[in-house]
Design an enzyme around this catalytic site. Structure first.
Site, PDB file in Angstrom:
ATOM      1  N   GLU A 170       0.804  -1.222   0.000  1.00  0.00           N
ATOM      2  CA  GLU A 170       0.000   0.000   0.000  1.00  0.00           C
ATOM      3  C   GLU A 170       0.840   1.278   0.000  1.00  0.00           C
ATOM      4  O   GLU A 170       0.776   2.083   0.946  1.00  0.00           O
ATOM      5  CB  GLU A 170      -0.967   0.010   1.185  1.00  0.00           C
ATOM      6  CG  GLU A 170      -1.926  -1.149   1.190  1.00  0.00           C
ATOM      7  CD  GLU A 170      -2.956  -1.087   2.321  1.00  0.00           C
ATOM      8  OE1 GLU A 170      -3.006  -0.067   3.034  1.00  0.00           O
ATOM      9  OE2 GLU A 170      -3.701  -2.069   2.487  1.00  0.00           O
ATOM     10  N   GLU A 211      -5.131  -8.588   0.974  1.00  0.00           N
ATOM     11  CA  GLU A 211      -5.762  -8.228   2.255  1.00  0.00           C
ATOM     12  C   GLU A 211      -7.235  -8.002   1.985  1.00  0.00           C
ATOM     13  O   GLU A 211      -7.607  -7.365   0.980  1.00  0.00           O
ATOM     14  CB  GLU A 211      -5.220  -6.911   2.833  1.00  0.00           C
ATOM     15  CG  GLU A 211      -3.879  -6.981   3.481  1.00  0.00           C
ATOM     16  CD  GLU A 211      -3.480  -5.644   4.110  1.00  0.00           C
ATOM     17  OE1 GLU A 211      -4.382  -4.856   4.506  1.00  0.00           O
ATOM     18  OE2 GLU A 211      -2.272  -5.397   4.189  1.00  0.00           O
TER      19      GLU A 211
HETATM   20  O1  IFM Z   1      -4.130  -2.726   9.164  1.00  0.00           O
HETATM   21  C1  IFM Z   1      -4.065  -2.275   7.851  1.00  0.00           C
HETATM   22  C2  IFM Z   1      -2.899  -2.886   7.124  1.00  0.00           C
HETATM   23  O2  IFM Z   1      -1.705  -2.633   7.765  1.00  0.00           O
HETATM   24  C3  IFM Z   1      -2.821  -2.333   5.733  1.00  0.00           C
HETATM   25  N1  IFM Z   1      -4.068  -2.456   5.043  1.00  0.00           N
HETATM   26  C4  IFM Z   1      -5.259  -2.005   5.728  1.00  0.00           C
HETATM   27  C5  IFM Z   1      -5.338  -2.612   7.106  1.00  0.00           C
HETATM   28  C6  IFM Z   1      -6.590  -2.108   7.835  1.00  0.00           C
HETATM   29  O3  IFM Z   1      -6.532  -0.732   7.992  1.00  0.00           O
END
Ligand code: IFM
Length: 455
Positions: free
Chosen positions: A173, A364
């Site tokens: 990210e 994710e």
């Molecule tokens: O916890 C975060 C993660 O570190 C990166 N993606 C989003 C998740 C939720 O905010």
């Protein structure tokens, strides 16, 4: 040394299940074995920066609970475990020249071996936001050299783990690193530079490209990048222009260079810094083009941009330079305030595959809901529903012919949720904040069954 062969990126038509964590969010042990402070150790000490005033000093104490966490991962029956490497544990001085900390590498060595012993393949990410503070003192991601240091980190890590890792992600990210960290200042390092953050975005892309090249030169295969791309759904036709700005910063700033080796005109309209030849130097974009063999997608929620009404406060700091912007998320929302709409996942998978031609992988996906422990159990039905609906959205994409290679749930443990501290829980395993005892939630058992039945 374990000799099992780790799985890389699944082949076309194959599908891998996984679960993810990230170093600063779970490890704790911030002073152990030569680790130095990261930008998050610094940022968490700024009054008001973290909602509950907490930090990651102990987090889930995963540094000391490797065996326990490995057992939890194994209990899910997943194929891959996605984790990140703490740069300040491995290069405590930030750079290769300042020395390698073997004890930091030992931790990941144990983790990787423990995974392979259990038949789980490691899926490491080089950088999930815990930049050594010493590099931030030198400009952090505003300094082009930081990308070179990331490539050195890649070499060092590959030297130690490369014989047992089948697939790699460079960044997690970068949108958050650049725009939450350097535009809005709501994440470390807490800089509020507005459109100046585009420089950080460019340097993150360079860091990705150089690290990917270093990994491949060392013999790695299946090197990708993980992006939190989002479908952008304007509220009404008048919002088309602000929606284009949102799409530019959220999606195209990454996909344009990776796919075409270019920043597009719509992006350049909101990001004048990317026209500066001292920032975007000859050869930079060519180095980024084609540097990812797969794209990881982190999906939680769609973006619904709108043009602010007369008198309505406008401007969303994480989208710098997009004038008159407001966001209008629709219900239902998770407890962190993010709209739930699984159709966005199908769309972002399809759009990204169509745009890049690359395999895509959900790296994710999950939901923050407040849980209650009753008689030693957590019945988190809302999270189960969220996971079920989003896994169905992945199936829908696959049935439509999108080349989706896997799904990784966020996250194994209730952990340090950045600016939200411990107030938001995404885990499928509850972690008691005093004892650090782990209790698998109903969502953990549901996911294990789903994985066992292969969806
Ligand atoms: O916890 C975060 C993660 O570190 C990166 N993606 C989003 C998740 C939720 O905010």
């Amino acid at each position: 040394m374990v000799s099992s062969h780790p799985a890389g990126l699944p082949g076309r038509g194959e599908f891998s299940y996984g679960v993810a964590t990230a170093s600063y969010q779970v490890e704790g042990a911030i002073g152990a074995d030569g680790r130095t402070p990261s930008i998050w150790d610094t940022f968490t000490q700024v009054p008001g920066a973290i909602r509950d005033g907490s930090d990651g000093a102990t987090a889930c104490d995963s540094y000391h609970r490797v065996e326990e966490d490995l057992a939890l991962v194994a209990g899910l029956g997943v194929d891959h475990y996605r984790f990140s490497l703490a740069w300040p544990r491995i290069l405590p001085g930030g750079t290769l020249a300042a020395g390698v900390e073997a004890r930091g590498l030992d931790y990941y060595d144990r983790l990787v071996d423990g995974l392979l012993e259990r038949g789980i393949s490691p899926m490491p990410t080089l950088y999930h936001w815990d930049l050594p503070q010493v590099l931030e003192d030198d400009g952090g991601w505003l300094n082009r050299d930081t990308g070179r240091h990331l490539a050195d980190l890649a070499r060092v890590v590959h030297d130690r783990l490369g014989d047992r890792v089948g697939m790699w992600a460079t960044l997690n990210e970068p949108y958050c690193s650049a725009y939450l960290g350097y535009a809005a200042g709501i994440h470390a390092p807490g800089r509020v530079l507005g459109t100046g953050a585009h420089v950080a975005a460019h340097h993150l892309l360079l860091g990705h490209a150089w690290a990917a090249e270093a990994l491949r030169d060392a013999g790695a295969r299946d090197v990708g990048i993980v992006l939190n791309l989002a479908p952008v759904w304007p509220e009404r036709p008048e919002a088309a222009e602000v929606a284009d700005g949102v799409d530019a910063i959220r999606n195209r700033v990454w996909l344009g260079p990776l796919t075409d080796g270019a920043y597009d005109d719509g992006l350049l309209a909101v990001a004048p810094e990317l026209r500066d030849p001292d920032v975007v130097r000859d050869g930079d974009l060519a180095a980024v083009r084609g540097s990812a063999e797969w794209i990881g997608i982190n999906y939680y929620t769609p973006e619904r941009p709108d043009l602010a009404a007369a008198g309505e406060p406008a401007g969303v700091p994480v989208y710098p330079g997009v004038e008159g912007l407001v966001m209008r998320p629709r219900e239902p929302l998770t407890d962190i305030g993010w709209e739930v709409d699984a159709r966005g996942l199908t769309q972002v998978l399809a759009d990204t595959h169509a745009r890049t031609g690359l395999p895509v992988l959900v790296c994710e996906n999950g939901a923050a809901y407040h849980d209650t422990v009753v008689d030693g159990a957590v019945d988190d039905r809302a999270r189960v529903d969220y996971l079920r609906d989003h896994l169905a959205a992945v199936t829908a994409a696959r049935e439509a012919g999108v080349d989706v290679r896997g799904y990784v749930a966020w996250t194994l443990l209730d952990n340090f949720e950045w600016a939200e501290g411990y107030t938001q829980t995404f885990g499928i395993v509850h972690v008691d904040r005093q004892t650090r005892n782990r209790i698998p939630k109903a969502s953990y058992h549901w996911y294990a069954t789903h994985v066992g039945e292969r969806g």
